[in-house]
Structure formats: structure tokens, C-alpha cells
Design a protein around this motif. Sequence first.
Motif, PDB file in Angstrom:
ATOM      1  N   ARG A  65       0.555  -1.574  -0.041  1.00 21.82           N
ATOM      2  CA  ARG A  65       0.154   0.215   0.305  1.00 21.82           C
ATOM      3  C   ARG A  65       0.573   1.273   0.244  1.00 21.82           C
ATOM      4  NH1 ARG A  65      -4.662  -0.698   4.367  1.00 21.82           N
ATOM      5  NH2 ARG A  65      -5.699   0.282   3.308  1.00 21.82           N
ATOM      6  N   GLY A  66       1.993   1.131  -0.339  1.00 19.99           N
ATOM      7  CA  GLY A  66       3.027   2.622  -0.696  1.00 19.99           C
ATOM      8  C   GLY A  66       3.739   2.548   0.642  1.00 19.99           C
ATOM      9  N   SER A  67       4.611   3.512   0.559  1.00 18.65           N
ATOM     10  CA  SER A  67       5.512   3.840   1.845  1.00 18.65           C
ATOM     11  C   SER A  67       6.561   5.441   1.483  1.00 18.65           C
ATOM     12  CB  SER A  67       6.959   2.978   1.226  1.00 18.65           C
ATOM     13  OG  SER A  67       7.857   3.557   0.655  1.00 18.65           O
ATOM     14  N   ILE A  68       6.440   5.761   2.619  1.00 17.41           N
ATOM     15  CA  ILE A  68       6.861   6.865   2.813  1.00 17.41           C
ATOM     16  C   ILE A  68       8.252   6.925   3.965  1.00 17.41           C
ATOM     17  CG2 ILE A  68       4.661   7.995   3.259  1.00 17.41           C
ATOM     18  CD1 ILE A  68       4.440   7.559   6.073  1.00 17.41           C
ATOM     19  N   ASP A  69       8.549   8.270   4.106  1.00 14.51           N
ATOM     20  CA  ASP A  69       9.862   7.994   5.177  1.00 14.51           C
ATOM     21  C   ASP A  69       9.035   8.178   6.446  1.00 14.51           C
ATOM     22  OD1 ASP A  69      12.242   9.264   6.183  1.00 14.51           O
ATOM     23  OD2 ASP A  69      12.195  11.259   5.468  1.00 14.51           O
ATOM     24  N   TYR A  70       9.610   7.415   6.223  1.00 12.48           N
ATOM     25  CA  TYR A  70       8.401   7.095   8.511  1.00 12.48           C
ATOM     26  C   TYR A  70       9.704   7.256   9.297  1.00 12.48           C
ATOM     27  CZ  TYR A  70       6.707   2.578   5.827  1.00 12.48           C
ATOM     28  OH  TYR A  70       6.802   1.682   4.556  1.00 12.48           O
ATOM     29  N   ASP A  71      10.459   7.572   8.706  1.00 10.10           N
ATOM     30  CA  ASP A  71      11.694   8.738   9.903  1.00 10.10           C
ATOM     31  C   ASP A  71      10.929   9.902   9.779  1.00 10.10           C
ATOM     32  OD1 ASP A  71      12.707   6.298  10.906  1.00 10.10           O
ATOM     33  OD2 ASP A  71      14.729   5.927   9.419  1.00 10.10           O
ATOM     34  N   SER A  72      10.878  10.396   9.638  1.00  8.63           N
ATOM     35  CA  SER A  72      10.937  11.975   9.173  1.00  8.63           C
ATOM     36  C   SER A  72       9.649  12.464  10.413  1.00  8.63           C
ATOM     37  CB  SER A  72      10.220  12.238   7.588  1.00  8.63           C
ATOM     38  OG  SER A  72       9.792  13.388   7.821  1.00  8.63           O
ATOM     39  N   LYS A  73       9.628  13.461  10.773  1.00  2.44           N
ATOM     40  CA  LYS A  73       8.561  14.700  11.480  1.00  2.44           C
ATOM     41  C   LYS A  73       7.710  14.493  11.167  1.00  2.44           C
ATOM     42  CE  LYS A  73      12.183  16.348  14.629  1.00  2.44           C
ATOM     43  NZ  LYS A  73      12.083  17.762  15.383  1.00  2.44           N
ATOM     44  N   ALA A  74       7.436  14.764   9.091  1.00  2.00           N
ATOM     45  CA  ALA A  74       5.853  15.183   9.059  1.00  2.00           C
ATOM     46  C   ALA A  74       5.594  13.833   8.204  1.00  2.00           C
ATOM     47  CB  ALA A  74       6.684  15.574   7.070  1.00  2.00           C
ATOM     48  N   ALA A  75       6.442  12.924   8.806  1.00  2.00           N
ATOM     49  CA  ALA A  75       5.110  11.403   8.583  1.00  2.00           C
ATOM     50  C   ALA A  75       4.052  11.733   9.861  1.00  2.00           C
ATOM     51  CB  ALA A  75       6.070  10.621   8.081  1.00  2.00           C
ATOM     52  N   TYR A  76       4.679  12.239  11.029  1.00  3.54           N
ATOM     53  CA  TYR A  76       3.947  11.919  12.047  1.00  3.54           C
ATOM     54  C   TYR A  76       2.421  11.791  12.178  1.00  3.54           C
ATOM     55  CZ  TYR A  76       1.736  11.740  16.577  1.00  3.54           C
ATOM     56  OH  TYR A  76       1.416  11.840  18.016  1.00  3.54           O
ATOM     57  N   PRO A  77       1.888  12.609  11.464  1.00  2.00           N
ATOM     58  CA  PRO A  77       0.206  11.984  11.259  1.00  2.00           C
ATOM     59  C   PRO A  77      -0.447  11.094  10.290  1.00  2.00           C
ATOM     60  CG  PRO A  77       0.411  14.376  10.099  1.00  2.00           C
ATOM     61  CD  PRO A  77       1.787  13.907  10.551  1.00  2.00           C
ATOM     62  N   PHE A  78       0.428  10.598   9.409  1.00  8.87           N
ATOM     63  CA  PHE A  78       0.441   9.827   8.713  1.00  8.87           C
ATOM     64  C   PHE A  78       0.354   8.213   9.894  1.00  8.87           C
ATOM     65  CE2 PHE A  78       2.321  11.901   5.363  1.00  8.87           C
ATOM     66  CZ  PHE A  78       1.578  12.275   4.609  1.00  8.87           C
ATOM     67  N   PHE A  79       0.801   8.315  11.117  1.00  4.75           N
ATOM     68  CA  PHE A  79       1.118   7.324  11.315  1.00  4.75           C
ATOM     69  C   PHE A  79      -0.543   6.735  12.194  1.00  4.75           C
ATOM     70  CE2 PHE A  79       1.210   5.704  16.142  1.00  4.75           C
ATOM     71  CZ  PHE A  79       1.838   4.613  16.839  1.00  4.75           C
ATOM     72  N   TRP A  80      -1.075   7.906  13.272  1.00  7.81           N
ATOM     73  CA  TRP A  80      -2.674   8.050  13.783  1.00  7.81           C
ATOM     74  C   TRP A  80      -3.590   7.438  12.277  1.00  7.81           C
ATOM     75  CZ3 TRP A  80      -2.757   6.704  17.772  1.00  7.81           C
ATOM     76  CH2 TRP A  80      -2.396   7.016  18.617  1.00  7.81           C
ATOM     77  N   GLN A  81      -3.059   8.268  10.214  1.00 10.07           N
ATOM     78  CA  GLN A  81      -4.033   7.394   9.500  1.00 10.07           C
ATOM     79  C   GLN A  81      -4.310   6.318   9.542  1.00 10.07           C
ATOM     80  OE1 GLN A  81      -3.012  10.283   6.235  1.00 10.07           O
ATOM     81  NE2 GLN A  81      -3.040  12.503   7.221  1.00 10.07           N
ATOM     82  N   ALA A  82      -2.567   5.636   9.757  1.00 10.95           N
ATOM     83  CA  ALA A  82      -2.885   4.225   9.255  1.00 10.95           C
ATOM     84  C   ALA A  82      -3.336   3.468  10.722  1.00 10.95           C
ATOM     85  CB  ALA A  82      -1.375   3.844   9.986  1.00 10.95           C
ATOM     86  N   VAL A  83      -3.273   4.321  12.323  1.00 11.42           N
ATOM     87  CA  VAL A  83      -4.615   3.348  13.206  1.00 11.42           C
ATOM     88  C   VAL A  83      -5.609   3.592  12.637  1.00 11.42           C
ATOM     89  CG1 VAL A  83      -5.034   3.557  15.476  1.00 11.42           C
ATOM     90  CG2 VAL A  83      -2.659   3.930  14.739  1.00 11.42           C
ATOM     91  N   LEU A  84      -6.093   4.273  12.355  1.00  8.97           N
ATOM     92  CA  LEU A  84      -7.899   5.331  12.051  1.00  8.97           C
ATOM     93  C   LEU A  84      -7.853   4.161  11.131  1.00  8.97           C
ATOM     94  CD1 LEU A  84      -7.654   8.913  13.068  1.00  8.97           C
ATOM     95  CD2 LEU A  84      -7.914   7.045  14.234  1.00  8.97           C
ATOM     96  N   ALA A  85      -7.258   4.176   9.999  1.00 16.93           N
ATOM     97  CA  ALA A  85      -8.014   3.321   8.962  1.00 16.93           C
ATOM     98  C   ALA A  85      -7.503   1.821   9.057  1.00 16.93           C
ATOM     99  CB  ALA A  85      -6.628   3.585   7.710  1.00 16.93           C
ATOM    100  N   ASN A  86      -6.604   1.555  10.063  1.00 15.20           N
ATOM    101  CA  ASN A  86      -6.764   0.068  10.402  1.00 15.20           C
ATOM    102  C   ASN A  86      -8.160  -0.458  11.115  1.00 15.20           C
ATOM    103  OD1 ASN A  86      -4.899  -1.008   9.464  1.00 15.20           O
ATOM    104  ND2 ASN A  86      -3.491  -0.508  11.640  1.00 15.20           N
ATOM    105  N   LEU A  87      -8.753   1.248  11.491  1.00 20.49           N
ATOM    106  CA  LEU A  87      -9.866   0.179  12.396  1.00 20.49           C
ATOM    107  C   LEU A  87     -11.054   0.147  11.555  1.00 20.49           C
ATOM    108  CD1 LEU A  87      -8.818   0.806  15.207  1.00 20.49           C
ATOM    109  CD2 LEU A  87     -10.066   2.441  15.986  1.00 20.49           C
ATOM    110  N   GLN A  88     -11.395   1.190  10.596  1.00 25.29           N
ATOM    111  CA  GLN A  88     -12.666   0.997   9.199  1.00 25.29           C
ATOM    112  C   GLN A  88     -12.045   0.279   8.608  1.00 25.29           C
ATOM    113  OE1 GLN A  88     -11.072   5.136   7.643  1.00 25.29           O
ATOM    114  NE2 GLN A  88     -11.987   6.957   9.126  1.00 25.29           N
ATOM    115  N   GLU A  89     -10.888  -0.459   8.200  1.00 26.52           N
ATOM    116  CA  GLU A  89     -11.162  -2.071   7.381  1.00 26.52           C
ATOM    117  C   GLU A  89     -11.074  -2.588   8.908  1.00 26.52           C
ATOM    118  OE1 GLU A  89      -7.652   0.491   4.737  1.00 26.52           O
ATOM    119  OE2 GLU A  89      -7.544  -0.852   6.071  1.00 26.52           O
ATOM    120  N   ALA A  90     -11.599  -2.797  10.055  1.00 22.32           N
ATOM    121  CA  ALA A  90     -11.131  -4.333  10.502  1.00 22.32           C
ATOM    122  C   ALA A  90     -12.980  -5.134  10.851  1.00 22.32           C
ATOM    123  CB  ALA A  90     -11.296  -3.855  12.083  1.00 22.32           C
ATOM    124  N   PRO A  91     -14.516  -4.269  10.593  1.00 23.58           N
ATOM    125  CA  PRO A  91     -15.190  -5.141  10.422  1.00 23.58           C
ATOM    126  C   PRO A  91     -14.843  -6.241   8.378  1.00 23.58           C
ATOM    127  CG  PRO A  91     -15.555  -2.854  10.578  1.00 23.58           C
ATOM    128  CD  PRO A  91     -14.398  -2.651  10.614  1.00 23.58           C
TER     129      PRO A  91
END
Length: 243
Positions: A65-91
Motif C-alpha cells: 500500500r505504498g511507503s513513506i519516509d517513516y523517520d521524518s517528523k512530517a510523517a507523524y500524522p500518517f502514523f495516526w492515519q494508519a491506525v484509524l484506517a486499520n479500525l475502519q477496515e477491521a469489520p
Amino acid sequence: MINEKRITVDSVPCFFVEPGDCVKGTVLFYHGWSSAKELQVLRARILAAYGYAVLVPDALYHGERGSIDYDSKAAYPFFWQAVLANLQEAPQLVSYMQERRFKTPFFVMGHSMGGITALGVLVTEKAVRGAVSMNGSGWWNESERRFRAAHKLDWQPEYTDMIAAIDRVDPYYKVDSLRKKTVLLLSGGADDVVDGAAQAMYADKLRQHHIDCEMITYEGLGHFVTTNMMGDAVQWLDKKIKE
């Protein structure tokens, strides 16, 4: 004989591992930040060797599903976007496993970001009996504050909406959803990635509300999943199935 295959469930790429014989339990396993489903194969095989069917999805921005610069400070919001997407996809993922022949006790498990996700899915999915969170956190708001402090992140306007979205589904505020459910929290005592304080405070709250919760801290262990940790998780799963 353990069977393995790559599948797609409602556009979510997953790795599916099942024991060749009788399935005694089902596990939805979430990987951590900067990881991918393929890197969890060994853990899935361990669970399958003990009789569990395991589904490992790729999180948003990971694996297929793609990749980003995980160590970048700018990536921080994407961490929580991934968590929230996991919840939406869980059902959809839970339904996929239930619609197969796996009418067995259903658990969710994960490491780091996956451990954070697992505790959220436990709250939102009625079919899930219990969760194993490895180096995760069940108090998302508190962990969010600690992440920003640890990484010295300056406040960004986008954080306002991000934190509001986190608060709407934060497991810490939804303890009543865990009646008749069970939780195992496994944490490294020297974890310098996910601050264990938020996890400990979450455990205290569960106990105060008489939720079945066990927490094990591995002294001197950093942000890793060890053989002992996997062994404790399997023993806990086996015990809860028999209860």
C-alpha cells in the motif's frame, strides 16, 4: 502442515496463515510502523503451529500500500492515519475470517502501532473476544502527547483535527465496551519508542473497572518482540479459549 497464501480482502492486501489440522482459534495480527505483512510471517507461523488461523493485513502506507519516509517528523500524522484506517477496515477483515470455517474464538494481536490498533479493534468489534498488545498503548491521547514530546514535534494546525479523530475512538474512554472481554498487555521495560507509562495507566483503568486484564513487563527489553513474549501470548490464548 501450515498453509500460507497472499490474499486481498476488500482491497486490503493480507497474508493468511492457517494450520493444516483443526483450527482452535482465529487471530487478526497487525504489524508496526514501517513494517509490513511479510515481516510478520514468522510470528504468524508460530501462532499457526499452535492451531491458530492468522490474517495479517498491510496497513495504510505500508507494504503493497505504498511507503513513506517513516523517520521524518512530517510523517507523524500518517502514523495516526494508519491506525484509524486499520479500525475502519477491521469489520471487513473480521467478517472475512468469520465467513470461512473459522467459527472459533476470535482474537486480535499486534506489535507497536499494531498493538495500539489491536486495542482499538477490541473495542469496536463485538466478535473479538480478546486482544494481545505488544509494546502498544490503550490510551491513545496520552500516547499521542508523549510521542510529540519525545520527538520534539512543534505544534501543527493539522494536529487539532488529528487529535479529535483519535479521541473519538480512544480505547481509554470506551472501557464499558470491554465487558466480558479480555486483554493481555506485553511491554518491554526499556522500550524507548512507545512510552510504557500510558500502557500502565490504561491497565490500571481496566482493573479499576474490573475488566479481565493481565500486564507483563519484560525488564531490560527494548521495543522488540521476543520468543518469550510470543510464548506468553500463545499460553494466554490457549488459557482464554478454555475458560
